[in-house]
Design an enzyme around this catalytic site. Structure first.
Site, PDB file in Angstrom:
ATOM      1  N   GLU A   1    -101.987  44.547  13.044  1.00 50.21           N
ATOM      2  CA  GLU A   1    -100.637  45.022  13.371  1.00 50.21           C
ATOM      3  C   GLU A   1    -100.161  46.051  12.350  1.00 50.21           C
ATOM      4  O   GLU A   1     -99.643  47.124  12.717  1.00 50.21           O
ATOM      5  CB  GLU A   1     -99.657  43.839  13.420  1.00 50.21           C
TER       6      GLU A   1
ATOM      7  N   GLU B   1     -82.853  25.284   1.561  1.00 50.05           N
ATOM      8  CA  GLU B   1     -83.693  26.483   1.665  1.00 50.05           C
ATOM      9  C   GLU B   1     -83.609  27.212   0.327  1.00 50.05           C
ATOM     10  O   GLU B   1     -82.515  27.488  -0.157  1.00 50.05           O
ATOM     11  CB  GLU B   1     -83.216  27.367   2.835  1.00 50.05           C
TER      12      GLU B   1
ATOM     13  N   CYS C   1     -92.128  38.199  11.947  1.00 50.98           N
ATOM     14  CA  CYS C   1     -92.031  38.699  13.320  1.00 50.98           C
ATOM     15  C   CYS C   1     -90.943  39.754  13.529  1.00 50.98           C
ATOM     16  O   CYS C   1     -91.197  40.803  14.130  1.00 50.98           O
ATOM     17  CB  CYS C   1     -91.754  37.555  14.288  1.00 50.98           C
TER      18      CYS C   1
ATOM     19  N   HIS D   1     -95.700  48.220  42.827  1.00 49.78           N
ATOM     20  CA  HIS D   1     -96.340  49.527  42.714  1.00 49.78           C
ATOM     21  C   HIS D   1     -95.304  50.619  42.432  1.00 49.78           C
ATOM     22  O   HIS D   1     -94.224  50.570  43.015  1.00 49.78           O
ATOM     23  CB  HIS D   1     -97.066  49.826  44.034  1.00 49.78           C
TER      24      HIS D   1
ATOM     25  N   SER E   1     -87.709  28.896  11.320  1.00 46.94           N
ATOM     26  CA  SER E   1     -87.506  28.648  12.756  1.00 46.94           C
ATOM     27  C   SER E   1     -87.551  27.163  13.104  1.00 46.94           C
ATOM     28  O   SER E   1     -86.668  26.650  13.802  1.00 46.94           O
ATOM     29  CB  SER E   1     -88.585  29.364  13.557  1.00 46.94           C
TER      30      SER E   1
ATOM     31  N   TYR F   1    -104.370  39.050  12.882  1.00 44.84           N
ATOM     32  CA  TYR F   1    -103.110  39.551  13.442  1.00 44.84           C
ATOM     33  C   TYR F   1    -102.423  40.549  12.493  1.00 44.84           C
ATOM     34  O   TYR F   1    -102.084  41.652  12.875  1.00 44.84           O
ATOM     35  CB  TYR F   1    -102.105  38.406  13.576  1.00 44.84           C
TER      36      TYR F   1
ATOM     37  N   GLY G   1    -108.981  41.287   9.232  1.00 41.49           N
ATOM     38  CA  GLY G   1    -109.118  41.722  10.627  1.00 41.49           C
ATOM     39  C   GLY G   1    -108.355  40.820  11.573  1.00 41.49           C
ATOM     40  O   GLY G   1    -108.650  40.762  12.761  1.00 41.49           O
TER      41      GLY G   1
ATOM     42  N   GLU H   1     -99.795  45.664  38.087  1.00 36.80           N
ATOM     43  CA  GLU H   1    -100.195  45.345  39.462  1.00 36.80           C
ATOM     44  C   GLU H   1    -101.697  45.053  39.551  1.00 36.80           C
ATOM     45  O   GLU H   1    -102.155  44.340  40.435  1.00 36.80           O
ATOM     46  CB  GLU H   1     -99.802  46.447  40.442  1.00 36.80           C
TER      47      GLU H   1
ATOM     48  N   ASP I   1     -95.768  25.958  10.297  1.00 34.86           N
ATOM     49  CA  ASP I   1     -96.970  26.445   9.603  1.00 34.86           C
ATOM     50  C   ASP I   1     -97.453  25.512   8.498  1.00 34.86           C
ATOM     51  O   ASP I   1     -98.642  25.518   8.153  1.00 34.86           O
ATOM     52  CB  ASP I   1     -96.699  27.825   8.973  1.00 34.86           C
TER      53      ASP I   1
ATOM     54  N   CYS J   1     -90.310  34.223   9.918  1.00 35.22           N
ATOM     55  CA  CYS J   1     -90.145  34.984  11.161  1.00 35.22           C
ATOM     56  C   CYS J   1     -89.034  36.018  11.044  1.00 35.22           C
ATOM     57  O   CYS J   1     -89.221  37.189  11.361  1.00 35.22           O
ATOM     58  CB  CYS J   1     -89.862  34.028  12.321  1.00 35.22           C
TER      59      CYS J   1
ATOM     60  N   LYS K   1     -91.292  43.000  11.359  1.00 40.93           N
ATOM     61  CA  LYS K   1     -92.553  43.603  11.840  1.00 40.93           C
ATOM     62  C   LYS K   1     -92.335  44.301  13.178  1.00 40.93           C
ATOM     63  O   LYS K   1     -92.738  45.451  13.366  1.00 40.93           O
ATOM     64  CB  LYS K   1     -93.615  42.509  11.943  1.00 40.93           C
TER      65      LYS K   1
HETATM   66  P1  NDP Z   1    -105.622  35.461  10.187  1.00 44.25           P
HETATM   67  O1  NDP Z   1    -106.177  34.134   9.853  1.00 44.25           O
HETATM   68  O2  NDP Z   1    -105.301  35.802  11.586  1.00 44.25           O
HETATM   69  O3  NDP Z   1    -106.571  36.593   9.625  1.00 44.25           O
HETATM   70  C1  NDP Z   1    -107.047  36.579   8.306  1.00 44.25           C
HETATM   71  C2  NDP Z   1    -108.072  37.677   8.187  1.00 44.25           C
HETATM   72  O4  NDP Z   1    -108.454  37.823   6.834  1.00 44.25           O
HETATM   73  C3  NDP Z   1    -109.345  37.375   8.975  1.00 44.25           C
HETATM   74  O5  NDP Z   1    -109.775  38.574   9.547  1.00 44.25           O
HETATM   75  C4  NDP Z   1    -110.293  36.860   7.904  1.00 44.25           C
HETATM   76  O6  NDP Z   1    -111.630  37.122   8.199  1.00 44.25           O
HETATM   77  C5  NDP Z   1    -109.871  37.716   6.731  1.00 44.25           C
HETATM   78  N1  NDP Z   1    -110.154  37.094   5.442  1.00 44.25           N
HETATM   79  C6  NDP Z   1    -109.875  35.832   5.039  1.00 44.25           C
HETATM   80  N2  NDP Z   1    -110.273  35.646   3.774  1.00 44.25           N
HETATM   81  C7  NDP Z   1    -110.831  36.811   3.369  1.00 44.25           C
HETATM   82  C8  NDP Z   1    -111.451  37.242   2.159  1.00 44.25           C
HETATM   83  N3  NDP Z   1    -111.567  36.427   1.115  1.00 44.25           N
HETATM   84  N4  NDP Z   1    -111.906  38.509   2.106  1.00 44.25           N
HETATM   85  C9  NDP Z   1    -111.801  39.329   3.172  1.00 44.25           C
HETATM   86  N5  NDP Z   1    -111.232  38.988   4.331  1.00 44.25           N
HETATM   87  C10 NDP Z   1    -110.756  37.727   4.429  1.00 44.25           C
HETATM   88  O7  NDP Z   1    -104.357  35.578   9.238  1.00 44.25           O
HETATM   89  P2  NDP Z   1    -103.151  36.589   9.209  1.00 44.25           P
HETATM   90  O8  NDP Z   1    -102.763  36.600   7.784  1.00 44.25           O
HETATM   91  O9  NDP Z   1    -103.451  37.866   9.892  1.00 44.25           O
HETATM   92  O10 NDP Z   1    -102.057  35.839  10.074  1.00 44.25           O
HETATM   93  C11 NDP Z   1    -101.722  34.465   9.817  1.00 44.25           C
HETATM   94  C12 NDP Z   1    -101.212  33.829  11.065  1.00 44.25           C
HETATM   95  O11 NDP Z   1     -99.907  34.295  11.339  1.00 44.25           O
HETATM   96  C13 NDP Z   1    -102.011  34.134  12.321  1.00 44.25           C
HETATM   97  O12 NDP Z   1    -103.078  33.246  12.467  1.00 44.25           O
HETATM   98  C14 NDP Z   1    -101.006  33.991  13.404  1.00 44.25           C
HETATM   99  O13 NDP Z   1    -101.002  32.672  13.876  1.00 44.25           O
HETATM  100  C15 NDP Z   1     -99.690  34.299  12.722  1.00 44.25           C
HETATM  101  N6  NDP Z   1     -99.198  35.633  13.141  1.00 44.25           N
HETATM  102  C16 NDP Z   1     -98.876  35.836  14.437  1.00 44.25           C
HETATM  103  C17 NDP Z   1     -98.444  37.066  14.870  1.00 44.25           C
HETATM  104  C18 NDP Z   1     -98.117  37.280  16.305  1.00 44.25           C
HETATM  105  O14 NDP Z   1     -97.930  36.301  17.028  1.00 44.25           O
HETATM  106  N7  NDP Z   1     -98.065  38.525  16.780  1.00 44.25           N
HETATM  107  C19 NDP Z   1     -98.299  38.178  13.941  1.00 44.25           C
HETATM  108  C20 NDP Z   1     -98.677  37.868  12.611  1.00 44.25           C
HETATM  109  C21 NDP Z   1     -99.103  36.637  12.237  1.00 44.25           C
HETATM  110  P3  NDP Z   1    -112.514  36.148   9.120  1.00 44.25           P
HETATM  111  O15 NDP Z   1    -112.165  36.458  10.546  1.00 44.25           O
HETATM  112  O16 NDP Z   1    -113.907  36.522   8.796  1.00 44.25           O
HETATM  113  O17 NDP Z   1    -112.175  34.759   8.716  1.00 44.25           O
END
Ligand code: NDP
Length: 483
Positions: free
Chosen positions: A181, A34, A47, A466, A14, A177, A175, A471, A334, A42, A50
Site C-alpha cells: 500500500e 488509553e 486505516c 452495464h 476500534s 499489505y 511484501g 458486470e 490485534d 486504525c 492511510k
Molecule cells: P504482513 O504480515 O502482511 O507482511 C509482512 C511482510 O514483511 C511480509 O511480506 C513478510 O515476508 C515480510 N517480512 C517479515 N519479516 C521480515 C524480515 N525479517 N525481513 C524481510 N521481510 C520480512 O504485515 P504488515 O505489516 O504489512 O501488516 C500487518 C497486518 O495489518 C496485516 O496482516 C493486515 O491484517 C493488517 N493490515 C490490513 C490492511 C487492510 O485491510 N487494507 C492494511 C494494512 C494492514 P513473508 O511473506 O516472507 O513472511
C-alpha cells in the site's frame, strides 16, 4: 466483592472503544484506559490516515487522465505539508468524536497506561489502582523491524504520517499489505520507490493470479519492485563514506552496484541511508520503511503475573469467546493475533459484550472475511484462493482480465482481474478475487453473496449493470480451467 467497575477496558482502539460503549449501553459501569490517542491504530496511524493518503496519491494519474478527456489540466506539485496539516486536523476531529462517544456513553476515560496487578485489579501510570469484575485487553499491536544492525535508522508505518518532508527516495522492505500500500501511495505522490521483498511474489497468502497482476501493475506504474531480495546491511550514508555530502533521490537511483559515493558529510544524525541488498547491490535512500509485520502489544502489562497465557508470538491466547486463561480477563483485536483487521476487532468486542453482559454466549465469526489491499489498483478478496480451493476439492475457475474503459480511453495499460473459484460439487462460489479500481467497494458487496453461500448459477442469474467494470462478475460463462 465490590468492584470499582463492571468492566475495565485497556486500549482505546476500534475493539476496545466499541466494547466499552456497548457494555455501558447495557448498564455496565465501564472504565477505559488509553496511553496515547483515542481511536487506536486504525484511526490515528493506520486505516484512516492511510486511506486519505491513498486518495491524495491518486490525483497525479487523474490529472493525466483528465487531459485525455479534454480537460486543460496543468501538472501540479504535491504539497506534503499542506496535506499533512489537513490530515492532522482531520485526525483531531475523529479523535474528538471517539471521546464524545465514550463521554455520552458514560464510560470513564483514563488517559494513562494501565497494567494488571491481579485478575481484577488495574494499576494506572500514576499508581492509582482500579478494580473491575471483568477486564478486556484491547491493546492492539505495533510494527516490528527486523533484527538488523542500525534498523533504528529506518521508519515504520507509525512514523510515515509524521514525516516533516516527503522523502525523494524510499526503500520499502516487505511484501505484505502495508509495504504494498505504501509503495503505491508514495509512488503516486512522486517519491522514487524501491521495494525489496524476500519471497518470490508479494502478498503471500492471496490468490496467485491476483498477486501477479498487482505486482505487474505496481512495476508498470513506476515502482522498482525487487522480489527475492532483502536488506542485509544499512548505515547512515555519511558513516559508510565520510566524504558523503547528503543525497537526493536522483543519487539514490544512480548509486548502485558498488558505485562510489563522493560527497561531503552534512550530518550523522539525519540524512540519507546506505543500504546493501542480498543481491550485492548498494544504494542510498532518503528513507527506509520497514513494513515487516506487526506484533501484539503485551509487553510489561503484568499479563502473565495475572494468569494470562501468551503464545509464541507474544499474543494473548483466547478461546472461541475471547476469554483468556484468567477467567475474568478477555482480549480482542490485534493483541490476540487472530485476524488483524479493524472490523474483526469490532465484531470480537461486540461478541464479548453479548457473551458477558447480555448472557448470550456468542463466538465472533472468523469465516469468509472480505478484505481489500489498497494498492493501485486495489485487490479485494473473500474466501479461498484458487490454490487453497484446489487442494480441498474439485473446482472450476472463472476468470477474466481486461482493460477498464476509463483508463483505456486515456491510453493507460491498466488491467482488471475478476475471478470466481467455484466448487464443482456444490456449485458454491468458494472465493472471489478482484484486482481493479474500487475493488474494496466491489468485494464488500460480492462478499454478501459469497457469505450467503451463493452458487455460480446465482451469480449468472443476476443481470449485469452495464456499462460497469463489475458486470464481468456475472457474465463469465465458461470456466477458464478446472482442477
Ligand atoms: P504482513 O504480515 O502482511 O507482511 C509482512 C511482510 O514483511 C511480509 O511480506 C513478510 O515476508 C515480510 N517480512 C517479515 N519479516 C521480515 C524480515 N525479517 N525481513 C524481510 N521481510 C520480512 O504485515 P504488515 O505489516 O504489512 O501488516 C500487518 C497486518 O495489518 C496485516 O496482516 C493486515 O491484517 C493488517 N493490515 C490490513 C490492511 C487492510 O485491510 N487494507 C492494511 C494494512 C494492514 P513473508 O511473506 O516472507 O513472511
Amino acid at each position: 466483592m465490590d468492584f470499582d467497575y463492571d468492566l475495565f477496558v485497556i486500549g482505546g482502539g476500534s475493539g476496545g472503544v466499541r466494547a466499552a460503549r456497548v457494555a455501558a449501553a447495557e448498564g455496565a459501569k465501564v472504565g477505559l484506559a488509553e496511553e496515547y490517542r483515542m481511536g487506536g491504530t486504525c484511526v490515528i496511524r493506520g486505516c484512516v490516515p492511510k486511506k486519505l493518503m491513498v486518495f491524495a496519491s491518486e490525483y497525479r494519474e487523474m490529472f493525466e487522465n483528465a487531459r485525455s478527456y479534454g480537460w486543460d489540466v496543468k501538472d501540479g506539485d504535491f504539497h506534503w505539508p499542506k496535506f499533512q496539516s489537513h490530515l492532522a486536523s482531520e485526525l483531531d476531529r475523529l479523535e474528538e468524536i471517539y471521546r464524545n462517544l465514550l463521554r455520552s456513553s458514560d464510560v470513564a476515560v483514563h488517559d494513562s497506561r494501565a497494567r494488571l496487578v491481579d485478575p481484577h485489579t488495574i494499576e494506572l501510570a500514576d499508581g492509582d489502582k482500579k478494580t473491575a469484575k471483568h477486564i478486556l485487553i484491547a491493546t492492539g499491536g505495533y510494527p516490528v523491524k527486523p533484527d538488523l544492525p542500525n534498523a533504528d535508522l529506518g521508519i515504520t508505518s507509525n512514523d510515515i504520517f509524521n514525516l516533516k518532508e516527503l522523502p525523494k527516495s524510499i526503500l520499502i522492505i516487505g511484501g505484505g499489505y502495508i509495504a504494498c500500500e505504501f509503495a503505491c501511495i508514495l509512488n503516486g505522490m512522486g517519491v522514487e520507490v524501491v521495494q525489496y521483498y524476500r519471497g518470490a511474489q508479494i502478498l503471500r497468502g492471496f490468490d496467485d493470479e491476483g498477486r501477479g497482476l498487482v505486482a505487474d501493475l505496481m512495476r508498470e506504474k513506476g515502482i522498482d519492485l525487487r522480489t527475492g531480495t532483502n536488506i542485509v546491511e544499512m548505515k547512515r550514508a555519511s558513516d559508510h563514506n565520510p566524504d558523503y555530502e547528503g543525497g537526493t533521490s536522483s543519487d539514490a537511483a544512480m548509486i548502485e552496484d558498488h558505485e562510489v559515493i563522493t560527497r561531503k558529510q552534512t550530518s550523522d544524525k539525519t540524512g540519507p541511508i546506505w543500504v546493501k541488498a542480498t543481491n550485492g547491490t548498494e544504494r542510498v535512500f532518503d528513507q527506509v520503511l520497514f513494513a515487516t509485520g506487526r506484533s501484539p502489544n503485551t509487553q510489561d502489562m503484568g499479563l502473565e503475573e495475572a494468569g494470562v497465557k501468551l503464545g509464541r508470538r507474544h499474543e494473548i491466547i483466547v478461546d472461541d469467546y475471547s476469554q483468556t486463561s484468567a477467567p475474568s480477563i478477555y482480549a480482542v483485536g490485534d493483541v490476540t493475533n487472530r485476524v488483524q483487521l479493524t472490523p474483526v476487532a469490532i465484531r470480537e468486542g461486540m461478541a464479548f459484550v453479548e457473551t458477558v453482559f447480555k448472557g448470550n454466549p456468542t463466538k465472533p465469526d472468523h469465516e469468509l472475511i472480505p478484505s481489500a489491499i489498497f494498492t493501485q489498483p486495489e485487490f479485494g478478496t473473500i474466501g479461498l484462493t484458487e490454490e487453497e480451493a484446489r487442494d480441498q476439492e474439485p473446482i472450476e475457475v472463472y476468470c477474466t482480465s481486461f482493460r477498464p474503459m476509463q483508463t483505456a480511453f486515456a491510453g493507460r495499460p491498466d488491467r482488471i482481474l475478476m475471478k470466481l473459484v467455484v466448487s464443482r460439487e456444490t456449485r458454491k462460489v468458494l472465493g472471489c478475487h478482484i484486482v481493479s479500481p474500487y475493488a474494496g467497494e466491489m468485494i464488500q458487496l460480492a462478499g454478501i453473496a459469497v457469505k450467503m453461500g451463493a452458487t455460480k448459477e446465482d451469480f449468472d442469474r443476476t443481470v449485469a449493470v452495464h456499462p460497469t467494470m463489475s458486470e464481468e462478475i456475472v457474465t463469465m460463462k465458461t470456466p477458464m480451467r478446472t482442477a
